[in-house]
Design a protein around this motif. Sequence first.
Motif, PDB file in Angstrom:
ATOM      1  N   ALA A 292      15.330  -8.699  12.352  1.00  0.00           N
ATOM      2  CA  ALA A 292      14.112  -9.107  12.855  1.00  0.00           C
ATOM      3  C   ALA A 292      13.079  -8.083  10.903  1.00  0.00           C
ATOM      4  O   ALA A 292      12.059  -9.172  10.289  1.00  0.00           O
ATOM      5  N   TYR A 293      13.491  -6.971  11.157  1.00  0.00           N
ATOM      6  CA  TYR A 293      12.499  -5.756  10.495  1.00  0.00           C
ATOM      7  C   TYR A 293      13.346  -4.846  10.163  1.00  0.00           C
ATOM      8  O   TYR A 293      13.716  -4.902  10.811  1.00  0.00           O
ATOM      9  N   ASP A 294      12.456  -4.102  10.058  1.00  0.00           N
ATOM     10  CA  ASP A 294      12.405  -2.363   9.829  1.00  0.00           C
ATOM     11  C   ASP A 294      11.524  -1.493   8.423  1.00  0.00           C
ATOM     12  O   ASP A 294      10.472  -2.408   8.412  1.00  0.00           O
ATOM     13  N   THR A 295      11.462  -0.224   8.611  1.00  0.00           N
ATOM     14  CA  THR A 295      10.779   0.403   8.703  1.00  0.00           C
ATOM     15  C   THR A 295      10.785   0.087   6.886  1.00  0.00           C
ATOM     16  O   THR A 295       9.349   0.744   6.419  1.00  0.00           O
ATOM     17  N   TYR A 296      11.344   0.466   6.142  1.00  0.00           N
ATOM     18  CA  TYR A 296      11.418   0.280   5.354  1.00  0.00           C
ATOM     19  C   TYR A 296       9.903  -1.226   4.606  1.00  0.00           C
ATOM     20  O   TYR A 296       9.511  -0.604   3.557  1.00  0.00           O
ATOM     21  N   ALA A 297      10.576  -2.191   4.895  1.00  0.00           N
ATOM     22  CA  ALA A 297       9.686  -3.777   5.202  1.00  0.00           C
ATOM     23  C   ALA A 297       8.378  -3.233   5.379  1.00  0.00           C
ATOM     24  O   ALA A 297       6.812  -3.847   4.463  1.00  0.00           O
ATOM     25  N   LEU A 298       8.135  -3.111   6.091  1.00  0.00           N
ATOM     26  CA  LEU A 298       6.778  -2.797   6.833  1.00  0.00           C
ATOM     27  C   LEU A 298       6.057  -1.409   6.007  1.00  0.00           C
ATOM     28  O   LEU A 298       4.957  -1.758   5.892  1.00  0.00           O
TER      29      LEU A 298
ATOM     30  N   LYS B  52      -8.529   8.720   3.342  1.00  0.00           N
ATOM     31  CA  LYS B  52      -8.931   7.313   4.168  1.00  0.00           C
ATOM     32  C   LYS B  52      -8.928   6.954   5.970  1.00  0.00           C
ATOM     33  O   LYS B  52      -9.247   5.905   6.647  1.00  0.00           O
ATOM     34  N   VAL B  53      -7.263   7.451   5.510  1.00  0.00           N
ATOM     35  CA  VAL B  53      -6.380   6.430   5.720  1.00  0.00           C
ATOM     36  C   VAL B  53      -5.217   7.659   7.180  1.00  0.00           C
ATOM     37  O   VAL B  53      -4.702   8.206   6.818  1.00  0.00           O
ATOM     38  N   VAL B  54      -5.267   6.651   8.897  1.00  0.00           N
ATOM     39  CA  VAL B  54      -4.625   7.191   9.113  1.00  0.00           C
ATOM     40  C   VAL B  54      -3.053   6.523  10.138  1.00  0.00           C
ATOM     41  O   VAL B  54      -4.273   5.750  10.296  1.00  0.00           O
ATOM     42  N   GLY B  55      -2.061   6.743   9.027  1.00  0.00           N
ATOM     43  CA  GLY B  55      -0.800   5.719   9.185  1.00  0.00           C
ATOM     44  C   GLY B  55      -0.586   6.058  10.831  1.00  0.00           C
ATOM     45  O   GLY B  55       0.336   7.420  11.152  1.00  0.00           O
ATOM     46  N   LEU B  56      -0.143   4.982  11.474  1.00  0.00           N
ATOM     47  CA  LEU B  56       0.155   5.150  12.644  1.00  0.00           C
ATOM     48  C   LEU B  56       1.468   4.421  12.489  1.00  0.00           C
ATOM     49  O   LEU B  56       2.619   3.346  12.974  1.00  0.00           O
ATOM     50  N   ALA B  57       2.545   5.728  12.687  1.00  0.00           N
ATOM     51  CA  ALA B  57       4.055   5.530  12.611  1.00  0.00           C
ATOM     52  C   ALA B  57       4.629   5.809  13.504  1.00  0.00           C
ATOM     53  O   ALA B  57       5.925   6.273  14.240  1.00  0.00           O
ATOM     54  N   ASN B  58       3.849   4.530  15.108  1.00  0.00           N
ATOM     55  CA  ASN B  58       4.404   4.879  16.262  1.00  0.00           C
ATOM     56  C   ASN B  58       4.960   3.387  16.872  1.00  0.00           C
ATOM     57  O   ASN B  58       4.254   2.216  15.809  1.00  0.00           O
ATOM     58  N   ALA B  59       5.051   3.038  17.850  1.00  0.00           N
ATOM     59  CA  ALA B  59       5.221   1.473  18.353  1.00  0.00           C
ATOM     60  C   ALA B  59       4.682   1.244  19.325  1.00  0.00           C
ATOM     61  O   ALA B  59       4.686   2.667  20.075  1.00  0.00           O
TER      62      ALA B  59
ATOM     63  N   ALA C 167      -4.138   2.509  10.054  1.00  0.00           N
ATOM     64  CA  ALA C 167      -2.963   0.972   9.479  1.00  0.00           C
ATOM     65  C   ALA C 167      -1.693   1.700  10.847  1.00  0.00           C
ATOM     66  O   ALA C 167      -1.419   2.560  10.743  1.00  0.00           O
ATOM     67  N   GLY C 168      -1.678   0.307  11.510  1.00  0.00           N
ATOM     68  CA  GLY C 168      -1.226   0.406  11.950  1.00  0.00           C
ATOM     69  C   GLY C 168       0.778  -0.108  11.463  1.00  0.00           C
ATOM     70  O   GLY C 168       1.001  -1.404  10.948  1.00  0.00           O
TER      71      GLY C 168
ATOM     72  N   GLY D 122      -9.632  -6.243  11.628  1.00  0.00           N
ATOM     73  CA  GLY D 122      -9.731  -6.029  10.142  1.00  0.00           C
ATOM     74  C   GLY D 122      -8.581  -5.139  10.137  1.00  0.00           C
ATOM     75  O   GLY D 122      -7.426  -4.936   8.679  1.00  0.00           O
ATOM     76  N   MET D 123      -8.109  -5.045  10.810  1.00  0.00           N
ATOM     77  CA  MET D 123      -6.652  -4.129  10.438  1.00  0.00           C
ATOM     78  C   MET D 123      -5.338  -5.179   9.949  1.00  0.00           C
ATOM     79  O   MET D 123      -5.017  -6.282  10.046  1.00  0.00           O
ATOM     80  N   LEU D 124      -5.105  -4.534   8.644  1.00  0.00           N
ATOM     81  CA  LEU D 124      -3.608  -5.263   7.822  1.00  0.00           C
ATOM     82  C   LEU D 124      -2.869  -5.149   8.682  1.00  0.00           C
ATOM     83  O   LEU D 124      -2.104  -3.474   9.454  1.00  0.00           O
ATOM     84  N   LEU D 125      -1.917  -5.462   8.817  1.00  0.00           N
ATOM     85  CA  LEU D 125       0.053  -5.633   9.990  1.00  0.00           C
ATOM     86  C   LEU D 125       0.828  -6.541   9.087  1.00  0.00           C
ATOM     87  O   LEU D 125       0.738  -7.522   8.399  1.00  0.00           O
TER      88      LEU D 125
END
Length: 404
Positions: free
Chosen positions: A147-153, A223-230, A254-255, A273-276
């Motif tokens: 389906a997906y992986d961390t690199y693509a996200l 400026k951005v808080v990256g949420l590296a969780n799920a 940034a989710g 407005g969140m990009l994902l």
Amino acid sequence: MRTTLLAAACIAAWHGSACAQPAKTVSDGVVRIGFLLDMSSVYADVTGPGSAAAARMAVEDFGGTVLGAPIEVVIADHQNKPDIAAATARAWFDTDRVDAILDVAASATALAAADIARAKHRIIAFNGPGAVRLTNEACSPVSIHWAYDTYALANVTAQATVKRGGDSWFFLTADYAFGHDLERDASAVVRASGGSVKGSVRAPLNTPDFSSFLLQAQGSGAKVVGLANAGRDTTTAIKQAAEFGLAQGGQTLAGLLVYINDVHSLGLKPTQGMLLTEGFYWDLDDATRAWSKRFFERTGRMPNMSQAGVYSTVTHYLKAVAKAGTDDTDAVMKVMRETPVDDFYAKGGRIREDGRMVHDMYLFEVKRPEESTGEWDLYKRVATIPGDQAFQPLSASRCPLVKK
């Protein structure tokens, strides 16, 4: 939980006439496919019962039999514990004669089950987990990352966010394999795009209180808080970030892995407005809408990319068994790799030598409340990113199967 689905009619069309095939081509007269899911914990909403439903839909739509043999779906709750995932996979392969495991929710449990599948030489595929190491150091001749992986996200979301001016980041990271990989990959993209990383903090899985972590994020000045969780960790962090006033203080969330389930649960007001980045959305076209409507009728909710990916994986596997004329691992894997994935989930997808199923990914922006026309009308598509641009190139692979 076991479900055996039998067809009343013969299977024909693309995968040949199953009734004409002798059942002896199937090792023990039954094709068993297993799913190691989170049925009760932090990822139950985004994998769990929904992924189980998608698997059963795929078997039913296939007709319930292949090569004259019944198809059995076996499901277990690994409770997000790698030791349980490994022990279950071993028992399934050694005792229960499971032919393939076609999803393992969460990265740490997936890595544990992947080791067993490699040792037992049985097919294993992943839709729920995201750790890119599944197609790097942990790749194997019998594994597929769907389906997906961390690199693509990270590649898609972080690049887009930096281009919009979010050029300094602080990461709030789930403290296990998936979170570590996602933070590493996103950090690399941010720096390569001209941004900077101010720091990071790691939170235990299933954390109920993010206050101390959010205070560190506020103090970083990023400026951005990256949420590296799920899953539940993401929704809890977003809710508490709103309570702490991160947006009012000028910071953007940034989710990096946000499922449609999360946005639906939180509502559009805190997520607008969140990009994902996603590999699937129910409202992309007529085919995705038609399948998702059937899924909704069964489950009461729209599918996410992992759950739709389970259906796609099961269908591709069963077609390969039928075409190969056997459930033998090597023969089935050969057909799966040689055959393009062309369904409602992926158009022209292909399985590379490192096990990565390459397909288009999509950058979405969460709609404002006034833009939505219904309960599940949550995204607007910003861009379609071709698979060879979204996923890690083979030239950068750390998979020992890749020829350099």
